[in-house]
Design an enzyme around this catalytic site. Structure first.
Site, PDB file in Angstrom:
ATOM      1  N   SER A 187       0.728  -1.308  -0.050  1.00  0.00           N
ATOM      2  CA  SER A 187       0.038  -0.021   0.295  1.00  0.00           C
ATOM      3  C   SER A 187       0.966   1.360   0.038  1.00  0.00           C
ATOM      4  O   SER A 187       1.501   1.373  -0.920  1.00  0.00           O
ATOM      5  CB  SER A 187      -0.789  -0.071   1.183  1.00  0.00           C
ATOM      6  OG  SER A 187      -1.811   0.907   1.139  1.00  0.00           O
ATOM      7  N   HIS A 389      -7.526  -5.271  -0.411  1.00  0.00           N
ATOM      8  CA  HIS A 389      -6.306  -4.738   0.158  1.00  0.00           C
ATOM      9  C   HIS A 389      -5.527  -5.037   1.293  1.00  0.00           C
ATOM     10  O   HIS A 389      -4.207  -4.865   1.383  1.00  0.00           O
ATOM     11  CB  HIS A 389      -6.611  -3.124   0.134  1.00  0.00           C
ATOM     12  CG  HIS A 389      -5.537  -2.171   0.178  1.00  0.00           C
ATOM     13  ND1 HIS A 389      -4.879  -1.786  -0.862  1.00  0.00           N
ATOM     14  CD2 HIS A 389      -5.010  -1.453   1.266  1.00  0.00           C
ATOM     15  CE1 HIS A 389      -3.939  -0.879  -0.820  1.00  0.00           C
ATOM     16  NE2 HIS A 389      -4.058  -0.788   0.613  1.00  0.00           N
TER      17      HIS A 389
END
Ligand SMILES: *[C@@H]1O[C@H](CO)[C@@H](O)[C@H](O)[C@H]1NC(C)=O
Ligand SMILES: *[C@@H]1O[C@H](CO)[C@@H](O)[C@H](O)[C@H]1NC(C)=O
Ligand SMILES: *[C@@H]1O[C@H](CO)[C@@H](O)[C@H](O)[C@H]1NC(C)=O
Ligand SMILES: *[C@@H]1O[C@H](CO)[C@@H](O)[C@H](O)[C@H]1NC(C)=O
Length: 417
Positions: A187, A389
């Site tokens: 990320s 994610h």
């Protein structure tokens, strides 16, 4: 403490989802989790351990190092020294792990031995380093400012790449006498690595591979309802935080993390719902007990400025530096628009991994980035419809779905050449 709880409730209330009307039957939910556990069941006594306690518990040696950046932040870097570095042998290859926003170094290890990427690489003899970027737990010190001051929080992810990542790479190369290091980012950790390589291209020569788990560069395709609600209310939020709460960022605190953990312990469905809202529907891959371990080191380390920066990029569909407005940009950059991060300057080898159910790193955005990167050695869309994610660091099945492949690429660049 009171203020922070208020802040979180305020954030939750921005979400279009009504958390109090959530209907999933807890028992069913837990059974579903059980079915999907491939590996070691979470040990609930892991909840609340810090990274040194955790690694010691699982019999890994650990060192804590401090790195001071050019702009004065004092960062903690946790190292699992290589078991191959004995008898004064040449230094084993080093890997620097870069965590994402809201995350901390411990997130690289808490899935436990045989699953966590950092532990898998430590088991193979790599020299493992895990950086906690500025503002996160254990990295809240500065040579001049303290974390209550506005000046401390005057940073975005730009500085985490430009200063924190650079200083840590230099530190590792100095300690190990290696010429290059492998970076593994998740990320925002991927943004940090890209920003460094794009703005200080000489660092490409110090990196033999950048592994990007769910890369965040172009963010025009973000569909996280929570993030979109934040972006929509960005200006109001900034004013509210700065003028009413006198807060410029959210520092980590033990008591707050404990509050979050206790809240999730008794309201697991709301916690899961928030995670869903933030990063993607996630019922297949996440173990509810593990969620407690995960949140017990949260929340902290977010500056208001970086939230604004993300908001700007979501709106403008660009990957570029902070927008100070035309006049401010002229002062800072000499141009009315902020400069783009030039992906063509990222010449270090790059391996890209992305998911089909990722609310933050959309497939189109990742592929747009990938097309602009000059030196790709691997690109892989995880073969699971649910993979989101957080699954890149939290999924129980992440080893078979992804890490075995990543390990192959890391070995290719470090051991088998
Ligand atoms: C750690 O090592 C000790 C002593 O060898 C052993 O008793 C213990 O089971 C090990 N713990 C784990 C989690 O492997
Ligand atoms: C280090 O030296 C000891 C004793 O000579 C030997 O048993 C061991 O295998 C060596 N370790 C490595 C990693 O070379
Ligand atoms: C560590 O040493 C083992 C045994 O010599 C070797 O197989 C392995 O590749 C080494 N690990 C790394 C990362 O170099
Ligand atoms: C931080 O610094 C400010 C200004 O010097 C001071 O007023 C404040 O008490 C300090 N806060 C902490 C927690 O040390």
């Amino acid at each position: 403490m009171e203020t922070r709880i208020f802040v979180v409730v305020f954030l939750i209330s921005l979400s279009p989802f009504d958390v109090f009307s959530y209907k999933i039957n807890d028992v069913q939910l837990f059974q579903k989790f059980e079915k999907h556990l491939e590996n070691r069941k979470t040990d609930l006594s892991d909840v609340g351990l810090d990274i040194v306690q955790y690694l010691t518990k699982y019999n890994y040696s650990v060192e804590t190092h401090e790195v001071t950046t050019e702009d004065g932040y004092i960062l903690s870097v946790f190292r699992i020294p290589s078991k191959n570095n004995t008898n004064n042998t040449a230094s084993a290859p080093a890997i620097l792990y870069l965590h994402g926003l809201l995350c901390v170094p411990i997130d690289w290890v808490t899935l436990g031995p045989d699953t966590s990427l950092a532990l898998l690489t430590a088991d193979q003899g790599y020299d493992v380093w895990m950086l906690g970027v500025r503002g996160t737990k254990d990295s809240m010190k500065h040579t001049t400012f303290n974390s209550s001051q506005q000046e401390f929080w005057d940073f975005s992810f730009h500085e985490k790449g430009y200063y924190d990542t650079a200083a840590t790479i230099d530190y590792i190369l100095k300690v190990t006498t290696l010429k290059k290091v492998t970076l593994v980012g998740h990320s925002e950790g991927t943004s940090d690595s890209m920003i460094l390589a794009a703005t200080r291209p000489e660092y490409n020569d110090k990196i033999n591979l950048i592994v990007m788990l769910s890369p965040i560069a172009y963010v025009g395709g973000v569909i996280s309802p929570l993030i979109l609600a934040l972006v929509k209310n960005m200006e109001a939020l900034k004013l509210f935080f700065e003028n009413t709460l006198h807060m410029y960022g959210l520092p980590y605190s033990d008591s707050f993390a404990e509050g979050v953990t206790n809240f999730c312990r008794s309201n697991i469905n709301i916690c899961i719902e928030l995670i869903k809202e933030l990063c993607g529907n996630d019922q297949d891959e996440l173990d509810a007990d593990y969620l407690l371990v995960f949140v017990s080191s949260k929340i902290g380390g977010i500056s208001l400025k970086e939230l604004m920066h993300y908001g700007q990029e979501i709106k403008s569909e660009t990957f570029r530096q902070y927008d100070f407005g035309e006049l401010g940009n002229l002062i800072h950059y000499g141009t009315t628009q902020p400069p783009d991060y030039d992906a063509a300057k990222i010449t270090a080898p790059v391996a890209i991994y992305y998911g089909k159910n990722d609310y933050l790193a959309a497939i189109d955005d990742v592929e747009k980035l990938s097309n602009a990167l000059p030196n790709k050695v691997d690109q892989y869309l995880v073969e699971s419809d649910h993979f989101n994610h957080l699954d890149f660091i939290c999924s129980r099945n992440v080893r078979t779905l992804l890490y075995d492949r990543v390990l192959g690429v890391i070995n290719e660049k470090n051991v088998n050449n």
